[in-house]
Write a protein that holds these residues in place. Sequence first.
Motif, PDB file in Angstrom:
ATOM      1  N   ILE A 540       0.910  -1.184  -0.156  1.00 59.32           N
ATOM      2  CA  ILE A 540      -0.121  -0.214  -0.115  1.00 59.32           C
ATOM      3  C   ILE A 540       0.768   1.390  -0.154  1.00 59.32           C
ATOM      4  N   THR A 541       1.871   1.327   0.874  1.00 60.80           N
ATOM      5  CA  THR A 541       2.622   2.507   1.263  1.00 60.80           C
ATOM      6  C   THR A 541       4.022   2.532   0.073  1.00 60.80           C
ATOM      7  N   SER A 542       4.155   1.541  -0.525  1.00 60.51           N
ATOM      8  CA  SER A 542       5.499   1.640  -1.759  1.00 60.51           C
ATOM      9  C   SER A 542       5.455   2.607  -2.445  1.00 60.51           C
ATOM     10  N   ALA A 572      -3.261   4.690  -5.890  1.00 61.27           N
ATOM     11  CA  ALA A 572      -3.972   4.169  -4.805  1.00 61.27           C
ATOM     12  C   ALA A 572      -3.784   2.655  -4.979  1.00 61.27           C
ATOM     13  N   THR A 573      -4.117   1.889  -4.061  1.00 64.60           N
ATOM     14  CA  THR A 573      -4.008   0.378  -4.252  1.00 64.60           C
ATOM     15  C   THR A 573      -5.312  -0.455  -3.594  1.00 64.60           C
ATOM     16  N   MET A 574      -5.729  -1.068  -4.267  1.00 63.42           N
ATOM     17  CA  MET A 574      -6.813  -1.930  -4.008  1.00 63.42           C
ATOM     18  C   MET A 574      -6.573  -3.190  -3.452  1.00 63.42           C
ATOM     19  N   LEU A 575      -7.258  -3.704  -2.357  1.00 60.52           N
ATOM     20  CA  LEU A 575      -7.042  -4.986  -1.744  1.00 60.52           C
ATOM     21  C   LEU A 575      -8.391  -5.594  -1.841  1.00 60.52           C
ATOM     22  N   THR A 576      -8.338  -6.857  -2.259  1.00 63.24           N
ATOM     23  CA  THR A 576      -9.559  -7.593  -2.297  1.00 63.24           C
ATOM     24  C   THR A 576      -9.405  -8.829  -1.324  1.00 63.24           C
TER      25      THR A 576
END
Length: 835
Positions: A540-542, A572-576
């Motif tokens: 997420i933060t990289s 942004a980053t999406m987590l599923t």
Amino acid sequence: MSGVIVVMRQTLLSCTSLARKGLLGLAATALAPATPGFAGDGVPADAITTLFELSRQDIAEVTAMLALLGFSVVAAIALVRTRLAAGRRQARLRADVAELQLQADRYRALLFAEPQILIAWPAGGHRPQISGDTALLVPQDQPHRILAFGTWLPPEPALQLDRAVDGLREAGEGFSMHLTTSHGHAIEAMGRAIGGQAIVRIRELSGLRRELAETQLRFKALGEETESLRALASALPWPIWARQANGALTYVNPAYARAADARDVPDAISRNLELLDSADRTDLQRALGAGGRFEGRLPIVTGGERRMHDVRAFALGNGSAGVAIDASEAAALDAAVVRMREAHRRTLDQLSSGVAVFDGQRRLAFYNDSYRRLWDLDPAFLDGQPDDSSVLDRLRASRKLPEQADFRAWKVKLHEAYRAVEAAKDTWFLPDGRALSVVTTPNPEGGVTYLFDDVTESFALARRYDGLIRVQRETLDSLAEGVAVFGSNGRVELFNPAFARMWRLSPESLREHPHIDAVESWCRAIYDDAVAWRTIREAITSIENRLDIALKLERKDGSVLDCLSRPLPDGATMLTFQDITDTENVERALRESNDALEAAGQMKIDFVHHVSYELRAPLTTIIGFAHFLSDPSTGPLTPKQAEYLDYVTKSTNALLALTNNILDLATIDAGAMKLELGPVDAAKAIEAAAEGVQDRLATDRIRLKVAVDANVGTFVGDERRVVQVLYNLLANAVGFSPQDSTVVVSARRTDHSVAFSVTDSGPGIPPDLKDQMFDWFVSRSQGSRHRGAGLGLSLVRSFVELHGGKVRMDSVVGKGTTVTCDFPTDHVAQRTAAE
């Protein structure tokens, strides 16, 4: 008695003389402006003196003598009445008194023949004596108000008069001033110290006196104005001059002298120095003579530098005057403005937005090509500088403006932009379906600029975007998978209910956009794998190396989640998160079942292969002995033995063919089948396959029709397997065809394959059974004489697919079936080269 009479007579004569002298002086002073040279009673004009020329002693003497005269008259009358009896003397005295009274009345009438007011302050007294016509300035019943100067004079003149009266009474300073009352009347106020008294005379000016006073006031005002204008002209930095009719300078200011390189102003006037060239002077004189004025931008050399000046000159009564204003900077600015305007015009012509500029008279001053194309207007009409209303009326006539219930009111509202101070924005929805963004901007110099942008596509995109956002929101909310989107700052931007339920989180807490660290701390209660959380946090933060990361999370409650991180284009980053607990359990069970099925299948193949192999050896022996017994060399057989031997031979041949087919299928399933590739002649393959079914064709009275295209030729394949395929198709077709029918076998070449087709006129196959016809041991014998194990079509499909081809079946119930096998002409060649 005689002595009294003598004294009285002498007193009377003296009083008469003095009274005549004083009254005649007053009369002469009052009448002098109107009747020059008037002397009264024959007295010469140069001998008359005014009341203001009398000394204080004279007035006292007159007063005393008048008192004495009165006393003398009374005494004389009394003495005459008591002591004299002569009527002639008494009559003479009465005649003299009457004469004196008549003269006093005459002198008083003469003094106040002109309307005026006299105010006298006696010496040492404070209460003045007011006489005359006070109604000139104050109400007739309030004569004392004449002393309140501010009631009938403006403040400033009232203050001046008050100060002058104070100076007269205190120091004997005389004064004379012309004033204008609050009602606009011109008056003269005159103050003199006479006979120990301060006397002020106020009279209204009329005739020549009034004109003279007004002239003096105008002269004074003009003088002050002239001095102010001269001071202003001297302070101005622009050359200013005045000339006589002959061209001689009468006035120049210091700026003119400096521009003409003169020492000072008198030097410039004395030498009559010029600023303009001779040609420019000629044009200026011609313009002044023709129209009385000249305006032009001319060059003037000042300080050794040639600079442009705006010269303005005007013809006066007996000459002319002019001024030259330095316009070099203005000219440069004008040129820069022209260049900038042209650059702006060129820029605006390249814009995709329609631009129209209307001036302060609401006429079209500028338009670009996008504006013309947007409204499809005639360039000749636009170049004619139509007004705003005409353009709107033409657009309305061609139905290119928004439909309005009250077009006049709509147009009035639109034209409010000409009086506005800020820009306004609106959207027009045209009848042709277009949407225009309209910006009206008031111009500082007057007029309005219209900007038109076609936003039809933008509106459509916005609608689609909004629709997509709503669909996305509804889709995310309805997903069984948990979805959370984290921004580049590591905070939650978006989540669906499944995510909150899956991790047992509060939706209200997630709406506060918590950081991933906070989310991790909340979720550690059910999943505390530090390595997995570090991987998720880095995903997420990289900033660099943003790649998809897949994780399988086995939580403490026994559930299993599939986690996938997907970097999004905006950082942004999406987590599923997908709950795969049931899937894992089912997959585990299926894997175990599949292993069992694979073991069973392998066991089946091994069993079939083993049984088939074991059957082939005794079958070969039986077939060999059957042929040996049928050989005449072994001895004759009875008919019954020959019949039984024939049955044995046919059965063993059928059993051997079945065994060979099973072995072939098992070999193909095991992946051990190898094709022996080579050139295959399509016509010969059909002929070889047809020979195998000749006896069955003859037995069932079925005709075989062969249709082979002349250009079929050869293709690469396993000839034995191709013949086997055709044989099985022909045997199947003969078995399902009724007697006295025809079976058609054909071959044709296409661009990429050779197609073999076998057509029968049997009962056909229902659509729901067509796909099952190619499975093992599936045979449909109802309605036909065919009896078989159901392996023929399975072998056909296996061998054709082994060649890289395809098999298709076309069947109509009650009309027959066509089976087509396509053998590729390029795929097999490539496969051969690879092998």
